[in-house]
Design a protein around this motif. Sequence first.
Motif, PDB file in Angstrom:
ATOM      1  N   ASP A  28       0.901  -1.257   0.179  1.00  0.00           N
ATOM      2  CA  ASP A  28      -0.163   0.047   0.053  1.00  0.00           C
ATOM      3  C   ASP A  28       0.926   1.030   0.043  1.00  0.00           C
ATOM      4  N   ALA A  46      -6.368  -1.178   9.856  1.00  0.00           N
ATOM      5  CA  ALA A  46      -6.370  -0.345   8.934  1.00  0.00           C
ATOM      6  C   ALA A  46      -6.553  -1.550   7.365  1.00  0.00           C
ATOM      7  N   LEU A  52     -10.457  -1.684   6.965  1.00  0.00           N
ATOM      8  CA  LEU A  52     -10.219   0.049   6.269  1.00  0.00           C
ATOM      9  C   LEU A  52      -9.861  -0.130   5.069  1.00  0.00           C
ATOM     10  N   ALA A  53      -9.255  -0.707   4.254  1.00  0.00           N
ATOM     11  CA  ALA A  53      -8.696  -1.161   2.783  1.00  0.00           C
ATOM     12  C   ALA A  53      -9.538  -1.812   2.058  1.00  0.00           C
ATOM     13  N   ARG A  99      -7.190   5.495   5.924  1.00  0.00           N
ATOM     14  CA  ARG A  99      -7.126   4.576   6.322  1.00  0.00           C
ATOM     15  C   ARG A  99      -6.215   5.143   7.354  1.00  0.00           C
TER      16      ARG A  99
END
Length: 320
Positions: free
Chosen positions: A28, A61, A64-65, A74
């Motif tokens: 990411d 996280a 949320l991704a 995020r």
Amino acid sequence: MNLPLQALDADLFARAQALLDDEWLAKDAELAPVLPVVLARGVGQDWHKAGTFRHHLVGVARSLALWQQPRDVRLLGLLHSVYGNAFVDLVKFDASTERVRLQQMIGQEAEELVYLFCTASRREFVQKILAGEVQPDGSMPVHTNAGQPITLSPYVVAAFTIVSMADTIEQWFSWQDDIYSRFPATNDHRPQAVHWMASLWPGPMRPSGRMLHQIAQLGLALQHPALHGLLPMPPVFAGCTQSLSASDDAAAASLYWSVIQQQQPLVDLDVATGVLEQAVRCNPWVGEPQMLLAQLYLSAGRHADAARAADSALAAFCAW
């Protein structure tokens, strides 16, 4: 088999598969540069509820991704407690001296979101969300942990609601039900120390009997006209459009756990199967009872039923 089973969303499944990779965060481009700085503060060694603090931050996280939240949300998930908060004393950045450093790393707007999440009263925030006390324009007046009045903008209200959903589901099990009894309600007649003394970590690790109901209520709050559309809607509870009653949440968890604990006979599968089927009817939004049910169907030679239950379980897993 008259059960409220779900269809698998191919796009959601593909996103979930990619996020199962242990190294997903390194891929990411927006979050990867932040992780080494946070790791240097010892989050991989700190205990936090059901694992390390690193495990928890990365897990939030990840959800949320999966839910396709923007960069700042995020980042909030990855850093949501680094200034400490009223529940966890794991201060990784000193808010009195290091805010500029974090701003330089993630940007001022994202840092402001993290700072507000750490310093605003999350208990009051959740209480107001559950009570429907969002203003007509989507804003919310709350207090900081120090008692100062502030007003959260509609975007911040939406972001805090979604991160609260991801934060809760990642860490909450029966032990938290005990030590944070009746959260977010307060009990001034029973000191917090009593809850900790009456609870041995990690306990039996049974699922929470009440927090999925609360997460569903948080999701429904995102349907507020001034909040709807500000951020991508989490795919849980049919896109945050369905409720889960407190009684159904408690019943489903209890029924599921009775089978896990082998309190139902497994030599003849009909009793355990019937118990799990009722658990799914009470709460069709989580995958564990459905996956266990698929195993029992398979053992009984009910191959088509097993496939349908497993597909539905996979759909539920992917949503979270």
